[in-house]
Design an enzyme around this catalytic site. Structure first.
Site, PDB file in Angstrom:
ATOM      1  N   LYS A   1      -6.713  -2.855  98.343  1.00 38.15           N
ATOM      2  CA  LYS A   1      -8.139  -2.583  98.603  1.00 38.15           C
ATOM      3  C   LYS A   1      -8.498  -1.150  98.207  1.00 38.15           C
ATOM      4  O   LYS A   1      -9.485  -0.917  97.525  1.00 38.15           O
ATOM      5  CB  LYS A   1      -8.476  -2.787 100.098  1.00 38.15           C
ATOM      6  CG  LYS A   1      -8.232  -4.177 100.619  1.00 38.15           C
ATOM      7  CD  LYS A   1      -8.583  -4.317 102.080  1.00 38.15           C
ATOM      8  CE  LYS A   1      -7.779  -3.459 103.028  1.00 38.15           C
ATOM      9  NZ  LYS A   1      -6.319  -3.743 103.063  1.00 38.15           N
TER      10      LYS A   1
ATOM     11  N   ARG B   1       2.995   7.105 105.049  1.00 38.73           N
ATOM     12  CA  ARG B   1       2.166   6.843 106.221  1.00 38.73           C
ATOM     13  C   ARG B   1       3.031   6.340 107.363  1.00 38.73           C
ATOM     14  O   ARG B   1       3.948   5.558 107.146  1.00 38.73           O
ATOM     15  CB  ARG B   1       1.088   5.799 105.882  1.00 38.73           C
ATOM     16  CG  ARG B   1      -0.188   6.420 105.384  1.00 38.73           C
ATOM     17  CD  ARG B   1      -1.188   5.432 104.874  1.00 38.73           C
ATOM     18  NE  ARG B   1      -1.467   4.284 105.723  1.00 38.73           N
ATOM     19  CZ  ARG B   1      -2.377   3.358 105.437  1.00 38.73           C
ATOM     20  NH1 ARG B   1      -3.095   3.462 104.331  1.00 38.73           N
ATOM     21  NH2 ARG B   1      -2.576   2.327 106.246  1.00 38.73           N
TER      22      ARG B   1
ATOM     23  N   ARG C   1     -13.605  -5.413 109.985  1.00 38.81           N
ATOM     24  CA  ARG C   1     -12.280  -5.976 110.212  1.00 38.81           C
ATOM     25  C   ARG C   1     -12.268  -6.951 111.369  1.00 38.81           C
ATOM     26  O   ARG C   1     -11.221  -7.512 111.694  1.00 38.81           O
ATOM     27  CB  ARG C   1     -11.328  -4.844 110.549  1.00 38.81           C
ATOM     28  CG  ARG C   1     -10.365  -4.508 109.447  1.00 38.81           C
ATOM     29  CD  ARG C   1      -9.607  -3.323 109.950  1.00 38.81           C
ATOM     30  NE  ARG C   1      -8.318  -3.219 109.404  1.00 38.81           N
ATOM     31  CZ  ARG C   1      -8.014  -2.387 108.409  1.00 38.81           C
ATOM     32  NH1 ARG C   1      -8.927  -1.673 107.818  1.00 38.81           N
ATOM     33  NH2 ARG C   1      -6.785  -2.294 108.007  1.00 38.81           N
TER      34      ARG C   1
ATOM     35  N   ARG D   1       0.952  -5.221 111.495  1.00 39.79           N
ATOM     36  CA  ARG D   1      -0.370  -5.131 110.858  1.00 39.79           C
ATOM     37  C   ARG D   1      -0.753  -6.466 110.218  1.00 39.79           C
ATOM     38  O   ARG D   1      -1.914  -6.873 110.241  1.00 39.79           O
ATOM     39  CB  ARG D   1      -0.381  -3.997 109.818  1.00 39.79           C
ATOM     40  CG  ARG D   1      -0.383  -2.613 110.474  1.00 39.79           C
ATOM     41  CD  ARG D   1       0.084  -1.528 109.528  1.00 39.79           C
ATOM     42  NE  ARG D   1      -0.778  -1.365 108.372  1.00 39.79           N
ATOM     43  CZ  ARG D   1      -0.375  -0.800 107.219  1.00 39.79           C
ATOM     44  NH1 ARG D   1       0.865  -0.376 107.072  1.00 39.79           N
ATOM     45  NH2 ARG D   1      -1.220  -0.684 106.232  1.00 39.79           N
TER      46      ARG D   1
ATOM     47  N   ARG E   1       4.893   2.997  99.201  1.00 44.61           N
ATOM     48  CA  ARG E   1       3.646   3.760  98.999  1.00 44.61           C
ATOM     49  C   ARG E   1       3.859   5.193  99.477  1.00 44.61           C
ATOM     50  O   ARG E   1       4.509   5.447 100.479  1.00 44.61           O
ATOM     51  CB  ARG E   1       2.509   3.135  99.795  1.00 44.61           C
ATOM     52  CG  ARG E   1       1.270   4.030  99.795  1.00 44.61           C
ATOM     53  CD  ARG E   1       0.046   3.346 100.267  1.00 44.61           C
ATOM     54  NE  ARG E   1       0.159   2.835 101.625  1.00 44.61           N
ATOM     55  CZ  ARG E   1      -0.772   2.075 102.204  1.00 44.61           C
ATOM     56  NH1 ARG E   1      -1.858   1.736 101.534  1.00 44.61           N
ATOM     57  NH2 ARG E   1      -0.605   1.640 103.439  1.00 44.61           N
TER      58      ARG E   1
HETATM   59  P1  AP5 Z   1      -3.418   0.172  98.527  1.00 42.77           P
HETATM   60  O1  AP5 Z   1      -4.495   0.139  97.514  1.00 42.77           O
HETATM   61  O2  AP5 Z   1      -3.171   1.452  99.262  1.00 42.77           O
HETATM   62  O3  AP5 Z   1      -3.583  -1.055  99.554  1.00 42.77           O
HETATM   63  P2  AP5 Z   1      -4.616  -1.305 100.729  1.00 42.77           P
HETATM   64  O4  AP5 Z   1      -5.008  -2.737 100.671  1.00 42.77           O
HETATM   65  O5  AP5 Z   1      -5.705  -0.276 100.691  1.00 42.77           O
HETATM   66  O6  AP5 Z   1      -3.631  -1.090 101.949  1.00 42.77           O
HETATM   67  P3  AP5 Z   1      -3.790  -0.306 103.319  1.00 42.77           P
HETATM   68  O7  AP5 Z   1      -2.406  -0.293 103.920  1.00 42.77           O
HETATM   69  O8  AP5 Z   1      -4.453   1.030 103.147  1.00 42.77           O
HETATM   70  O9  AP5 Z   1      -4.700  -1.254 104.096  1.00 42.77           O
HETATM   71  P4  AP5 Z   1      -4.857  -1.357 105.578  1.00 42.77           P
HETATM   72  O10 AP5 Z   1      -6.014  -2.264 105.668  1.00 42.77           O
HETATM   73  O11 AP5 Z   1      -3.664  -1.806 106.345  1.00 42.77           O
HETATM   74  O12 AP5 Z   1      -5.007   0.163 106.064  1.00 42.77           O
HETATM   75  P5  AP5 Z   1      -6.267   1.089 106.370  1.00 42.77           P
HETATM   76  O13 AP5 Z   1      -5.977   2.407 105.833  1.00 42.77           O
HETATM   77  O14 AP5 Z   1      -7.533   0.417 106.021  1.00 42.77           O
HETATM   78  O15 AP5 Z   1      -2.052  -0.291  97.803  1.00 42.77           O
HETATM   79  C1  AP5 Z   1      -0.817  -0.312  98.488  1.00 42.77           C
HETATM   80  C2  AP5 Z   1       0.309   0.179  97.551  1.00 42.77           C
HETATM   81  O16 AP5 Z   1       0.472  -0.750  96.501  1.00 42.77           O
HETATM   82  C3  AP5 Z   1       0.000   1.532  96.871  1.00 42.77           C
HETATM   83  O17 AP5 Z   1       1.199   2.239  96.754  1.00 42.77           O
HETATM   84  C4  AP5 Z   1      -0.547   1.144  95.486  1.00 42.77           C
HETATM   85  O18 AP5 Z   1      -0.270   2.136  94.518  1.00 42.77           O
HETATM   86  C5  AP5 Z   1       0.185  -0.167  95.216  1.00 42.77           C
HETATM   87  N1  AP5 Z   1      -0.626  -1.166  94.513  1.00 42.77           N
HETATM   88  C6  AP5 Z   1      -1.926  -1.486  94.735  1.00 42.77           C
HETATM   89  N2  AP5 Z   1      -2.303  -2.503  93.941  1.00 42.77           N
HETATM   90  C7  AP5 Z   1      -1.220  -2.852  93.217  1.00 42.77           C
HETATM   91  C8  AP5 Z   1      -0.957  -3.836  92.205  1.00 42.77           C
HETATM   92  N3  AP5 Z   1      -1.923  -4.703  91.822  1.00 42.77           N
HETATM   93  N4  AP5 Z   1       0.280  -3.915  91.671  1.00 42.77           N
HETATM   94  C9  AP5 Z   1       1.258  -3.043  92.077  1.00 42.77           C
HETATM   95  N5  AP5 Z   1       1.081  -2.075  93.012  1.00 42.77           N
HETATM   96  C10 AP5 Z   1      -0.134  -1.990  93.573  1.00 42.77           C
HETATM   97  O19 AP5 Z   1      -6.205   1.108 107.971  1.00 42.77           O
HETATM   98  C11 AP5 Z   1      -5.160   1.790 108.641  1.00 42.77           C
HETATM   99  C12 AP5 Z   1      -5.383   1.659 110.149  1.00 42.77           C
HETATM  100  O20 AP5 Z   1      -6.633   2.279 110.519  1.00 42.77           O
HETATM  101  C13 AP5 Z   1      -5.494   0.230 110.689  1.00 42.77           C
HETATM  102  O21 AP5 Z   1      -4.228  -0.342 110.951  1.00 42.77           O
HETATM  103  C14 AP5 Z   1      -6.305   0.457 111.977  1.00 42.77           C
HETATM  104  O22 AP5 Z   1      -5.513   0.997 112.997  1.00 42.77           O
HETATM  105  C15 AP5 Z   1      -7.301   1.536 111.539  1.00 42.77           C
HETATM  106  N6  AP5 Z   1      -8.544   0.956 110.998  1.00 42.77           N
HETATM  107  C16 AP5 Z   1      -9.023   1.102 109.722  1.00 42.77           C
HETATM  108  N7  AP5 Z   1     -10.190   0.448 109.579  1.00 42.77           N
HETATM  109  C17 AP5 Z   1     -10.461  -0.121 110.797  1.00 42.77           C
HETATM  110  C18 AP5 Z   1     -11.519  -0.944 111.262  1.00 42.77           C
HETATM  111  N8  AP5 Z   1     -12.525  -1.314 110.469  1.00 42.77           N
HETATM  112  N9  AP5 Z   1     -11.453  -1.347 112.545  1.00 42.77           N
HETATM  113  C19 AP5 Z   1     -10.444  -0.974 113.372  1.00 42.77           C
HETATM  114  N10 AP5 Z   1      -9.417  -0.198 112.976  1.00 42.77           N
HETATM  115  C20 AP5 Z   1      -9.417   0.219 111.702  1.00 42.77           C
END
Ligand code: AP5
Length: 213
Positions: free
Chosen positions: A13, A160, A88, A171, A127
């Site tokens: 994402k 992270r 979410r 997660r 990552r």
């Molecule tokens: P990346 O693009 O970083 O993936 P992502 O989907 O953004 O993954 P996240 O782990 O950031 O998502 P998340 O939803 O768990 O965490 P968030 O930060 O939102 O890609 C991942 C890796 O793969 C990278 O190394 C990249 O280079 C590689 N990659 C990407 N695409 C690729 C491809 N096609 N091929 C190969 N490699 C690839 O949330 C973190 C925490 O914050 C949550 O757990 C929660 O506690 C809190 N939080 C955030 N938003 C909310 C909300 N709305 N409500 C409540 N709590 C929230």
């Protein structure tokens, strides 16, 4: 254009939101990035959010809803935005819909990026993220030019805290229980588009652009 990217942790994402933002010249708004900087600054929000984030749980709805509604009311969002990681829960989705309706606005599309769980674990454990500017790398698929250093700002790359395998599995479970119902929520509203996230970054991006034509 007001967009939302949905998908499991590690599905890409953040990676795709950054490319979409650059392509359409709209801001990328990531609740994860906003919450991580609040934690780093030890702000009131950061202190409240920290324990949820390190254990892979969702931060309470009321905290993230007010954060995001304030952010999308900023002038740089007038021409649209891409939301990465919000909504979410169904409560968040409904709050967003209601707030937008009050402003005479709505979302245009919600894109669900979908990929297999085993692939996602490999993406997350390798990552690395810049501790300063939050640029994301992958040790195998998108390595930095110099080990442990951000290409963009020279900051130190860190893993992270929630990218440990046991927390990753929690997660995934949280996603299935609390976020997956949004696929149905938006599908019923004819707002959902799906993209195959198992492919390479550029292939996924090409599919996204095709869906947004
Ligand atoms: P990346 O693009 O970083 O993936 P992502 O989907 O953004 O993954 P996240 O782990 O950031 O998502 P998340 O939803 O768990 O965490 P968030 O930060 O939102 O890609 C991942 C890796 O793969 C990278 O190394 C990249 O280079 C590689 N990659 C990407 N695409 C690729 C491809 N096609 N091929 C190969 N490699 C690839 O949330 C973190 C925490 O914050 C949550 O757990 C929660 O506690 C809190 N939080 C955030 N938003 C909310 C909300 N709305 N409500 C409540 N709590 C929230």
């Amino acid at each position: 254009m007001n967009l939302v990217l949905l998908g499991m942790p590690g599905v890409g994402k953040g990676t795709q939101a950054q490319k979409i933002a650059a392509h359409f010249l709209i801001p990328k708004i990531s609740t994860g990035d906003m919450l991580r900087s609040a934690v780093a600054q030890k702000s009131e929000l950061g202190i409240k959010a920290s324990s949820y984030m390190t254990t892979g749980l969702l931060v309470p709805d009321e905290l993230v809803i007010s954060l995001i509604l304030e952010r999308i009311s900023q002038p740089d969002c007038n021409q649209g935005y891409i939301l990465d990681g919000f909504p979410r829960t169904v409560v968040q989705a409904q709050a967003l819909e209601d707030a937008l309706a009050k402003r005479g606005a709505s979302l245009d599309w919600v894109i669900s990026i979908e990929a297999s769980e085993d692939l996602l674990v490999a993406r997350l454990v390798n990552r690395r993220q810049c501790g300063v500017c939050q640029e994301t790398y992958h040790l195998e698929f998108n390595p930095p030019l110099q080990p442990q250093k951000c290409d963009r700002c020279g900051g130190e790359l860190i893993q992270r805290e929630d990218d440990k395998e046991s927390t990753i599995r929690s997660r995934f479970a949280v996603y299935q229980k609390q976020t997956f119902p949004l696929v149905n929520f938006y599908e019923k509203k004819n707002m959902l588009k799906r993209v195959n996230g198992n492919e390479a970054v550029e292939v996924v991006f090409a599919q996204l652009l095709e869906q947004l034509k």
